[in-house]
Design a protein around this motif. Structure first.
Motif, PDB file in Angstrom:
ATOM      1  N   ARG B  98       0.848  -1.190   0.000  1.00  0.00           N
ATOM      2  CA  ARG B  98       0.000   0.000   0.000  1.00  0.00           C
ATOM      3  C   ARG B  98       0.885   1.241   0.000  1.00  0.00           C
ATOM      4  O   ARG B  98       1.904   1.293   0.660  1.00  0.00           O
ATOM      5  CB  ARG B  98      -0.857   0.030   1.257  1.00  0.00           C
ATOM      6  CG  ARG B  98      -1.791  -1.121   1.413  1.00  0.00           C
ATOM      7  CD  ARG B  98      -2.629  -0.890   2.663  1.00  0.00           C
ATOM      8  NE  ARG B  98      -3.298  -2.081   3.105  1.00  0.00           N
ATOM      9  CZ  ARG B  98      -4.097  -2.117   4.164  1.00  0.00           C
ATOM     10  NH1 ARG B  98      -4.326  -1.029   4.862  1.00  0.00           N
ATOM     11  NH2 ARG B  98      -4.680  -3.238   4.505  1.00  0.00           N
ATOM     12  N   GLY B  99       0.478   2.232  -0.772  1.00  0.00           N
ATOM     13  CA  GLY B  99       1.209   3.484  -0.789  1.00  0.00           C
ATOM     14  C   GLY B  99       2.378   3.516  -1.762  1.00  0.00           C
ATOM     15  O   GLY B  99       3.028   4.544  -1.916  1.00  0.00           O
ATOM     16  N   HIS B 100       2.646   2.408  -2.408  1.00  0.00           N
ATOM     17  CA  HIS B 100       3.729   2.355  -3.387  1.00  0.00           C
ATOM     18  C   HIS B 100       3.183   2.547  -4.798  1.00  0.00           C
ATOM     19  O   HIS B 100       1.983   2.429  -5.039  1.00  0.00           O
ATOM     20  CB  HIS B 100       4.469   1.014  -3.288  1.00  0.00           C
ATOM     21  CG  HIS B 100       5.308   0.889  -2.057  1.00  0.00           C
ATOM     22  ND1 HIS B 100       6.686   0.857  -2.095  1.00  0.00           N
ATOM     23  CD2 HIS B 100       4.971   0.797  -0.753  1.00  0.00           C
ATOM     24  CE1 HIS B 100       7.158   0.740  -0.866  1.00  0.00           C
ATOM     25  NE2 HIS B 100       6.140   0.702  -0.031  1.00  0.00           N
ATOM     26  N   GLU B 101       4.085   2.797  -5.738  1.00  0.00           N
ATOM     27  CA  GLU B 101       3.695   3.034  -7.121  1.00  0.00           C
ATOM     28  C   GLU B 101       2.932   1.837  -7.672  1.00  0.00           C
ATOM     29  O   GLU B 101       3.311   0.686  -7.441  1.00  0.00           O
ATOM     30  CB  GLU B 101       4.918   3.298  -7.992  1.00  0.00           C
ATOM     31  CG  GLU B 101       4.591   3.519  -9.462  1.00  0.00           C
ATOM     32  CD  GLU B 101       5.825   3.770 -10.304  1.00  0.00           C
ATOM     33  OE1 GLU B 101       6.885   4.111  -9.741  1.00  0.00           O
ATOM     34  OE2 GLU B 101       5.723   3.617 -11.537  1.00  0.00           O
ATOM     35  N   GLN B 102       1.858   2.138  -8.413  1.00  0.00           N
ATOM     36  CA  GLN B 102       1.054   1.101  -9.035  1.00  0.00           C
ATOM     37  C   GLN B 102       1.541   0.880 -10.469  1.00  0.00           C
ATOM     38  O   GLN B 102       1.751   1.836 -11.214  1.00  0.00           O
ATOM     39  CB  GLN B 102      -0.417   1.495  -9.036  1.00  0.00           C
ATOM     40  CG  GLN B 102      -1.001   1.620  -7.630  1.00  0.00           C
ATOM     41  CD  GLN B 102      -2.474   1.925  -7.626  1.00  0.00           C
ATOM     42  OE1 GLN B 102      -3.207   1.583  -8.553  1.00  0.00           O
ATOM     43  NE2 GLN B 102      -2.944   2.561  -6.562  1.00  0.00           N
ATOM     44  N   PHE B 104       0.540  -0.960 -14.058  1.00  0.00           N
ATOM     45  CA  PHE B 104      -0.685  -1.387 -14.720  1.00  0.00           C
ATOM     46  C   PHE B 104      -0.421  -2.420 -15.820  1.00  0.00           C
ATOM     47  O   PHE B 104       0.586  -2.346 -16.534  1.00  0.00           O
ATOM     48  CB  PHE B 104      -1.390  -0.183 -15.346  1.00  0.00           C
ATOM     49  CG  PHE B 104      -2.067   0.702 -14.335  1.00  0.00           C
ATOM     50  CD1 PHE B 104      -1.339   1.634 -13.609  1.00  0.00           C
ATOM     51  CD2 PHE B 104      -3.437   0.596 -14.105  1.00  0.00           C
ATOM     52  CE1 PHE B 104      -1.963   2.448 -12.664  1.00  0.00           C
ATOM     53  CE2 PHE B 104      -4.066   1.410 -13.168  1.00  0.00           C
ATOM     54  CZ  PHE B 104      -3.329   2.333 -12.453  1.00  0.00           C
TER      55      PHE B 104
END
Lengths: 117, 113
Positions: B98-102, B104
């Motif tokens: 959570r809170g890290h770069e996503q 896609f």
């Protein structure tokens, strides 16, 4: 609540001229702001992000954006457009005050950038 | 490093049929997201997993949509029965935590006729 407004759905520029894609945001907390790019049939790619450090953020491929709290804006710029920049660009806000799951992203509706010879 | 994989890339079904999408996140990523992107709109979060648990499914139409991530790795998103308004691109993303770069995947384009 958080939201972003991308002021232009389509922008057309000539190759070699500057690019300006406009974004205004709304957030109840100190936001994190991002720009993502989406090329046809490809996944979204992070261009740059602002997370309360320097207000001028440099990203990949020569793009940069400036966080202006007084104007609630986070416009994306590039000094000289290239044909390969043609794509859809999304301005995204993440409300750091969100406690449900962390890093919830809210996307704008996108700006389609066209680059002409 | 391999990216987020999704299949199928395209799917056409008739309304009231069912459909399932598959996502394989980046190895080691604990957080997995499903987004719906309707034509002309930005992606909208449907559901977020942390390992194999649901963190946020507030925007998931639970009467027809379901998702699972049983072993905390791959995930499937199902629609049953499909409606015309479900026509969209379904994007899967993953992040280290959570809170890290996503990151896609390329998405699955669904057309409901």
């Amino acid at each position: 609540a958080q939201s972003v407004t991308q002021l232009d759905s389509h922008v057309s520029v000539s190759e070699g001229t500057p690019v300006l894609l406009r974004c205004n945001y709304s957030s109840s907390y100190s936001p994190s702001l991002f720009w993502y790019v989406q090329h046809p049939n490809k996944g979204l790619q992070l261009l740059l992000k602002y997370t309360s450090a320097a207000t001028l953020v440099k990203g990949i491929n020569g793009f940069e954006a400036e966080f202006k709290k007084s104007e609630t804006s986070f416009h994306l710029t590039k000094p000289s457009a290239h044909m390969s920049d043609a794509a859809e660009y999304f301005c995204v806000v993440s409300d750091q005050g969100f406690t449900g799951g962390g890093n919830k992203l809210t996307f704008g509706t996108g700006t389609q950038l066209k680059v002409e010879l | 490093e391999a990216g987020v994989a999704q299949s199928p890339r395209y799917k056409i079904i008739e309304k009231r049929q069912s459909v399932a999408f598959w996502c394989n996140p980046i190895s080691g990523h604990a957080t997995l997201y499903w987004y719906q992107q309707i034509l002309g709109q930005g992606p909208k979060l449907l559901i977020q997993f942390q390992n194999n648990g649901v963190v946020d499914d507030s925007q998931l139409p639970k009467d027809r949509f379901s998702a699972e991530r049983l072993k905390g790795v791959d995930s499937t998103l199902k629609i049953q029965p499909a409606k015309l308004e479900d026509s969209a691109v379904y994007l899967c993303a993953s992040s280290l935590d959570r809170g890290h770069e996503q990151y896609f995947g390329p998405g699955t384009r669904l057309t409901v006729t």
